[in-house]
Design a protein around this motif. Structure first.
Motif, short mmCIF file in Angstrom:
data_model
loop_
_atom_site.label_atom_id
_atom_site.label_comp_id
_atom_site.label_asym_id
_atom_site.label_seq_id
_atom_site.Cartn_x
_atom_site.Cartn_y
_atom_site.Cartn_z
N VAL A 331 0.85 -1.20 0.00
CA VAL A 331 0.00 0.00 0.00
C VAL A 331 0.89 1.25 0.00
O VAL A 331 0.66 2.20 -0.78
CB VAL A 331 -0.98 -0.01 1.20
N ALA A 332 1.92 1.25 0.83
CA ALA A 332 2.81 2.43 0.91
C ALA A 332 3.45 2.69 -0.45
O ALA A 332 3.53 3.85 -0.92
CB ALA A 332 3.88 2.20 1.98
N ASP A 333 3.89 1.63 -1.12
CA ASP A 333 4.53 1.77 -2.43
C ASP A 333 3.54 2.37 -3.44
O ASP A 333 3.89 3.29 -4.19
CB ASP A 333 4.99 0.37 -2.89
N ALA A 334 2.29 1.88 -3.41
CA ALA A 334 1.28 2.38 -4.35
C ALA A 334 0.99 3.86 -4.08
O ALA A 334 0.96 4.68 -5.02
CB ALA A 334 0.00 1.54 -4.23
N LEU A 335 0.80 4.20 -2.81
CA LEU A 335 0.46 5.60 -2.48
C LEU A 335 1.61 6.53 -2.87
O LEU A 335 1.39 7.63 -3.40
CB LEU A 335 0.12 5.73 -0.99
N ALA A 336 2.84 6.05 -2.64
CA ALA A 336 4.02 6.88 -2.97
C ALA A 336 4.11 7.11 -4.48
O ALA A 336 4.64 8.13 -4.94
CB ALA A 336 5.28 6.21 -2.46
N LYS A 337 3.58 6.18 -5.29
CA LYS A 337 3.68 6.30 -6.75
C LYS A 337 2.42 6.91 -7.37
O LYS A 337 2.24 6.86 -8.58
CB LYS A 337 3.96 4.92 -7.36
N SER A 353 -3.67 -8.52 14.68
CA SER A 353 -3.03 -8.20 13.39
C SER A 353 -4.12 -7.96 12.33
O SER A 353 -4.25 -8.73 11.38
CB SER A 353 -2.08 -9.31 12.98
N PHE A 354 -4.87 -6.89 12.53
CA PHE A 354 -5.92 -6.52 11.56
C PHE A 354 -5.37 -5.47 10.59
O PHE A 354 -4.59 -4.59 10.98
CB PHE A 354 -7.12 -5.92 12.30
N TYR A 355 -5.80 -5.57 9.35
CA TYR A 355 -5.53 -4.52 8.35
C TYR A 355 -6.84 -4.35 7.58
O TYR A 355 -7.39 -5.34 7.09
CB TYR A 355 -4.39 -4.91 7.42
N PRO A 356 -7.37 -3.16 7.48
CA PRO A 356 -8.71 -3.01 6.90
C PRO A 356 -8.73 -3.27 5.39
O PRO A 356 -7.71 -3.10 4.71
CB PRO A 356 -9.05 -1.54 7.18
N PRO A 357 -9.90 -3.66 4.85
CA PRO A 357 -10.01 -3.85 3.40
C PRO A 357 -9.68 -2.53 2.69
O PRO A 357 -10.28 -1.50 2.99
CB PRO A 357 -11.48 -4.24 3.19
N THR A 358 -8.75 -2.61 1.73
CA THR A 358 -8.20 -1.39 1.14
C THR A 358 -8.40 -1.39 -0.37
O THR A 358 -7.85 -2.24 -1.09
CB THR A 358 -6.69 -1.29 1.51
N VAL A 359 -9.22 -0.44 -0.83
CA VAL A 359 -9.47 -0.31 -2.28
C VAL A 359 -8.53 0.76 -2.82
O VAL A 359 -8.51 1.90 -2.33
CB VAL A 359 -10.94 0.09 -2.54
N LEU A 360 -7.73 0.38 -3.82
CA LEU A 360 -6.76 1.32 -4.40
C LEU A 360 -7.15 1.64 -5.84
O LEU A 360 -7.49 0.73 -6.61
CB LEU A 360 -5.37 0.69 -4.38
N VAL A 361 -7.10 2.92 -6.20
CA VAL A 361 -7.32 3.31 -7.60
C VAL A 361 -6.12 4.14 -8.09
O VAL A 361 -5.22 4.45 -7.30
CB VAL A 361 -8.63 4.13 -7.77
N ASP A 362 -6.15 4.48 -9.38
CA ASP A 362 -5.01 5.15 -10.03
C ASP A 362 -3.75 4.31 -9.88
O ASP A 362 -2.67 4.82 -9.55
CB ASP A 362 -4.79 6.56 -9.44
N VAL A 363 -3.90 3.02 -10.09
CA VAL A 363 -2.76 2.10 -9.96
C VAL A 363 -2.26 1.72 -11.36
O VAL A 363 -2.98 1.86 -12.35
CB VAL A 363 -3.17 0.81 -9.20
N ASP A 364 -1.03 1.26 -11.44
CA ASP A 364 -0.49 0.74 -12.70
C ASP A 364 0.57 -0.31 -12.39
O ASP A 364 0.87 -0.58 -11.23
CB ASP A 364 0.03 1.87 -13.59
N HIS A 365 1.17 -0.85 -13.45
CA HIS A 365 2.09 -1.98 -13.28
C HIS A 365 3.49 -1.57 -12.81
O HIS A 365 4.38 -2.40 -12.76
CB HIS A 365 2.16 -2.82 -14.55
N SER A 366 3.67 -0.29 -12.46
CA SER A 366 4.94 0.09 -11.82
C SER A 366 4.85 -0.17 -10.31
O SER A 366 5.82 -0.04 -9.59
CB SER A 366 5.24 1.57 -12.06
N MET A 367 3.64 -0.56 -9.85
CA MET A 367 3.41 -0.69 -8.40
C MET A 367 3.41 -2.15 -7.97
O MET A 367 2.89 -3.03 -8.66
CB MET A 367 2.06 -0.05 -8.05
N LEU A 368 3.95 -2.39 -6.77
CA LEU A 368 4.03 -3.75 -6.23
C LEU A 368 2.65 -4.38 -6.06
O LEU A 368 2.48 -5.58 -6.26
CB LEU A 368 4.72 -3.74 -4.85
N CYS A 369 1.64 -3.53 -5.74
CA CYS A 369 0.30 -4.08 -5.50
C CYS A 369 -0.28 -4.69 -6.77
O CYS A 369 -1.26 -5.45 -6.69
CB CYS A 369 -0.63 -3.00 -4.94
N MET A 370 0.27 -4.37 -7.94
CA MET A 370 -0.23 -4.93 -9.20
C MET A 370 0.67 -6.05 -9.74
O MET A 370 0.29 -6.72 -10.69
CB MET A 370 -0.31 -3.83 -10.27
#
Ligand code: NAD
Length: 509
Positions: A331-337, A353-370
């Motif tokens: 998530v940090a990598d995506a937000l930074a990019k 060890s909870f992490y909330p459901p996280t919807v990410l937009v404006d993403v592309d293949h330069s990001m680890l989340c993809m």
């Protein structure tokens, strides 16, 4: 303040250890680790018991498996309660595992006799019909099953059932992060009156390696990196493996999709089991015409998810801090990019060890989340201009486990499905290929080798093939031996060549 739910309090995996509930930090139970030096002895016991297990025949083994199914059904509540304590799952997630096993058991007890029956094969040429050719499926004596932690019931048993049905003995090595549930499953095997052809080896890497060294087949489920090590070790003894590994499953939403259905499916597919599912939706490509509508529907659904372990909740804890760390890094990598988090985006305050459901937009293949497997609760959504672009991006991955395509035009969806490089595609649905007990489920590329349970293949993979060729008549016996005249042999070979060439000559025209 967050609790630090350490996976075990004995990192040396000797003696006993306490397993903590990842949602609360409370003690879930204790486990006695297996000494790696004991694994050979356990395997020897299994090897002996396997002979009479095979000799019972498929019908005899089906009865034993049927009794085990009944036991599992009767103890479902106890198993699910322990699952929740051991993994911090929500009740909704914990409730999926036993029914899946029961479906697999039910399918195999009905079909195993036919799937494992000796197969008569016809002779390839008319004059070879003096031979009766039969292919037999003979079990590999000891199958080592090495499992991950995300589904402690399903991952332990969904492949073990096929191996046991095939007539093998099973040496099960559960994940060191979730060893408790397997103890109950083992107790059920014995309590249901089954013979000692199922045994546990509890521990981490050293015990896993010992299991590989004594088994005749390895069924491994886990990360791609570990899978490669398992294959390498098994290869030293030329022991075959089936590897069910990581994934980065894409979902494609075409402009003619039922957008609400696609959004519900994306939310379920991405956040079921807090995203810790091999076939979870890890990235979505949406045609620009329906992109805004899809994103709105997804966000609306996610906001309704009730976060928490156990009863009344939909979205549970992650297994431990290491899974939270991977999710945070992606998530940090995506937000930074340049990506935006429309829900979640940082870890939940409070214990566990909870992490909330996280919807990410404006993403592309330069990001680890993809590109990298998150195996956590993220749903990155990317806008695309064409189906061709969606297919290209979906295939732009080292993984190839499964995928989903949404379109009201089923023919078109099928066309798209067959352009995707992966082992299974769901049309207008997600994850359902895992429920299809009649068909194998396996990954392409770095997602695996072979396929896990499903269909007759799910039994036969645990077998060695023994072909028995018997005479139908004594006429012509030994016609090709040395004691015949050279002339007779020559005539016979000429005749065989002519016969064998009739069809190729016709087809080659
Ligand atoms: P992991 O690879 O860390 O561990 C899996 C198992 O391997 C554990 O039992 C572990 O003790 C054992 N192990 C660890 N190191 C080993 C070594 N060097 N040699 C032999 N065994 C070793 O995986 P995990 O974190 O437990 O599980 C998560 C992974 O599993 C994810 O990548 C997920 O995608 C994958 N998975 C795949 C499927 C599938 O069907 N394709 C299903 C569930 C999970």
């Amino acid at each position: 303040m967050t609790a630090t739910p350490e996976v075990d309090t004995n990192p040396s995996y000797e003696g006993t250890a306490t397993i903590l509930n990842p949602a609360t930090g409370a003690v879930a139970g204790t486990v006695r680790w297996t000494d790696p030096a004991d694994v050979t002895r356990i395997a020897t016991g299994l090897r002996q018991a396997q002979r009479s297990w095979e000799a019972r025949g498929a019908a005899g083994r089906a009865k034993v498996l049927a009794r085990y199914a009944v036991w599992l059904g009767e103890h479902r509540d106890e198993i699910e309660a322990l699952l929740i304590k051991e993994t911090g799952k929500s009740a909704v997630d914990a409730a999926q595992e036993v029914p899946l096993l029961l479906m697999i058991l039910s399918y195999y007890v009905r079909t195993m006799e036919k799937a494992l029956a000796p197969e008569p094969r016809s002779a390839s040429l008319p004059f070879l019909s003096i031979k009766k050719v039969t292919v037999h499926y003979r079990p590999r004596p000891v199958v080592g099953i090495i499992a991950p932690w995300n589904y402690p019931v399903a991952n332990a048993l969904m492949d073990a059932i096929g191996a046991l049905a095939a007539g093998c003995a099973v040496l099960l090595k559960p994940s060191e992060r979730t060893p408790l549930t397997a103890e109950v499953l083992m107790r059920g095997w014995i309590d249901s009156g089954a013979p000692e052809v199922l045994a546990l080896a509890q521990g981490a890497r050293a015990v896993s390696e010992a299991v590989i060294d004594v088994s005749d087949y390895i069924q491994f489920t886990g990360s791609s990196a570990t899978g490669a090590k398992v294959a390498e070790r098994a290869a030293r003894r030329l022991v075959p493996v089936s590897l069910e590994l990581g994934g980065k499953d894409p979902m494609l939403v075409l402009e003619d999709a039922d957008v609400d259905l696609a959004a519900h499916a994306a939310v379920w597919g991405a956040f079921f089991n807090a995203g810790q599912t091999c076939v979870s939706v890890e990235r979505v490509y949406v045609l620009e015409q329906v992109y805004d509508q899809f994103v709105d529907a997804v966000v609306r659904d996610v906001r309704k998810l009730k976060v928490g372990a156990g009863e009344g909740n939909a979205f549970g804890a992650l297994i431990d801090e290491s899974q939270v760390a991977v999710t945070e890094r992606h998530v940090a990598d995506a937000l930074a990019k340049g990506a935006k988090a429309l829900t979640g985006g940082s870890r939940t305050a409070g214990p566990g060890s909870f992490y909330p459901p996280t919807v990410l937009v404006d993403v592309d293949h330069s990001m680890l989340c993809m590109t990298e497997e998150t195996f956590g609760p993220t749903l990155p959504i990317m806008k695309v201009r064409s189906v061709a672009e969606a297919v290209r991006l979906a295939n732009d991955s080292p993984y190839g486990l499964s995928a989903a395509v949404f379109s009201k035009d089923l023919e078109r969806a099928n066309d798209v499905a067959l352009q995707l490089d992966c082992g299974g595609v769901n049309i207008n649905d997600v994850i359902s290929n895992l429920m299809c007990t009649t068909a194998p489920m396996g990954g392409w590329k770095s997602s695996g080798i072979g396929a896990r349970f499903g269909g007759p293949e799910g039994l036969r993979k645990y077998c060695r093939i023994e072909t028995v060729v018997a005479p139908r008549t004594t006429v012509g016996a030994g016609g090709n031996y040395y004691n015949n005249s050279q002339r007779a042999l020559k005539t016979m070979n000429t005749m065989m060549t002519k016969l064998a060439l009739i069809r190729p000559k016709r087809m080659a025209k």
